[in-house]
Design an enzyme around this catalytic site. Structure first.
Site, short mmCIF file in Angstrom:
data_model
loop_
_atom_site.label_atom_id
_atom_site.label_comp_id
_atom_site.label_asym_id
_atom_site.label_seq_id
_atom_site.Cartn_x
_atom_site.Cartn_y
_atom_site.Cartn_z
N GLU A 190 -9.51 -8.53 -12.50
CA GLU A 190 -9.80 -8.80 -11.09
C GLU A 190 -9.93 -10.32 -10.92
O GLU A 190 -10.58 -10.97 -11.74
CB GLU A 190 -11.10 -8.10 -10.67
CG GLU A 190 -11.60 -8.42 -9.27
CD GLU A 190 -10.58 -8.12 -8.19
OE1 GLU A 190 -10.27 -9.04 -7.41
OE2 GLU A 190 -10.08 -6.97 -8.14
N ASP A 203 -2.66 -5.38 -2.38
CA ASP A 203 -2.38 -5.97 -1.07
C ASP A 203 -0.95 -5.61 -0.66
O ASP A 203 0.00 -5.94 -1.36
CB ASP A 203 -2.53 -7.49 -1.15
CG ASP A 203 -2.59 -8.15 0.22
OD1 ASP A 203 -1.92 -7.64 1.15
OD2 ASP A 203 -3.29 -9.17 0.36
N PHE A 248 -13.49 3.41 0.75
CA PHE A 248 -12.44 2.95 1.66
C PHE A 248 -11.45 4.08 1.92
O PHE A 248 -11.03 4.31 3.06
CB PHE A 248 -11.73 1.75 1.02
CG PHE A 248 -10.52 1.29 1.77
CD1 PHE A 248 -10.64 0.49 2.89
CD2 PHE A 248 -9.25 1.65 1.35
CE1 PHE A 248 -9.51 0.05 3.58
CE2 PHE A 248 -8.12 1.22 2.03
CZ PHE A 248 -8.26 0.42 3.15
#
EC number: 2.1.1.33
Length: 239
Positions: free
Chosen positions: A94, A144, A219
């Site tokens: 990450e 993304d 999410f």
């Protein structure tokens, strides 16, 4: 922890090379808990970037299947997977240090010992540190999507990246992707289907139902309530 998530690269004349990145470095402020975790747990679970192959057996202190997750966010799903599968080793990458701190904190709280984390560009880690044919699975969940057409080239799933992952997988190893953006799912399917050496594990040669091994994120739960879809893709390295 070294905060340089990208190693500088230069051409033969010493000029810096510009490489398209799939991420933008957004360094949010660390909470006290995240900073505490980085200070105290990084020395145990953290792995610094070095441009040399990792000895994965030495890193984990045992020989066991290794799952690599790229872009684990705050790390809750990764920690859950590591806790649920103590017979496996997990390495998470990450680029955002608050997420790394949160992951370390959760792993310590859960008593997870089969997890190591890195804070660096995943492509560089794969290229320089992960031995060929060493990974049981590579996970890429909700990268993304770079919605705008002019930014599509920034999407991490491109043919060279898929070929890089293929080299790092063991024969029979799996590249598992998930996205909640249908155009990106279609892009992933097109890219992966074009790379020789993979087989689509979907019986319908497109998407698979979410496997039980992938926890549902908060999410994702919110997206389900709003009627949003999620697409999972699983491609195996041909044995």
């Amino acid at each position: 922890m070294n905060n340089d998530v990208i190693s500088p690269e230069f051409d033969e004349n010493g000029r810096p090379l510009r490489r398209i990145r799939s991420f933008v470095r957004r360094q949010g402020r660390l909470t006290k808990g995240q900073q505490h975790a980085l200070d105290h747990y990084w020395p145990v679970m953290g792995v610094e970037y070095r441009a040399e192959p990792l000895d994965l057996v030495a890193l984990f202190g045992r020989d066991a299947p290794v799952t690599l997750e790229i872009g684990f966010g705050m790390g809750s799903s990764l920690v859950e997977m590591a806790k649920t599968n103590p017979q496996q080793n997990f390495l998470g990458i990450e680029v955002h240090s608050p997420g790394v701190g949160a992951c370390l904190s959760a792993a310590h709280e859960e008593g997870v010992e089969n997890l190591r984390v890195m804070c660096h560009d995943a492509v560089e880690v794969l290229e320089k540190m992960i031995p060929d044919g060493s990974l049981h699975m590579v996970q890429l969940f909700f990268p993304d999507p770079w919605h705008k057409a002019r930014h599509n080239k920034r999407r991490i799933v491109q043919v060279p990246f898929a070929q890089l992952v293929l080299r790092k997988l063991q024969p029979g190893g799996v590249f598992h992707m998930a996205t909640d953006w249908e155009p990106y799912a279609e892009h992933m399917l097109e890219v992966m289907s074009s790379v020789e050496g993979y087989e689509n594990l979907s019986p319908t040669q497109d998407y698979v139902p979410r496997p039980a091994s992938r926890p549902v994120t908060k999410f994702e739960q919110r997206g389900h309530r709003l009627g949003h879809g999620v697409w999972d893709l699983m491609f195996g390295r041909v044995k």
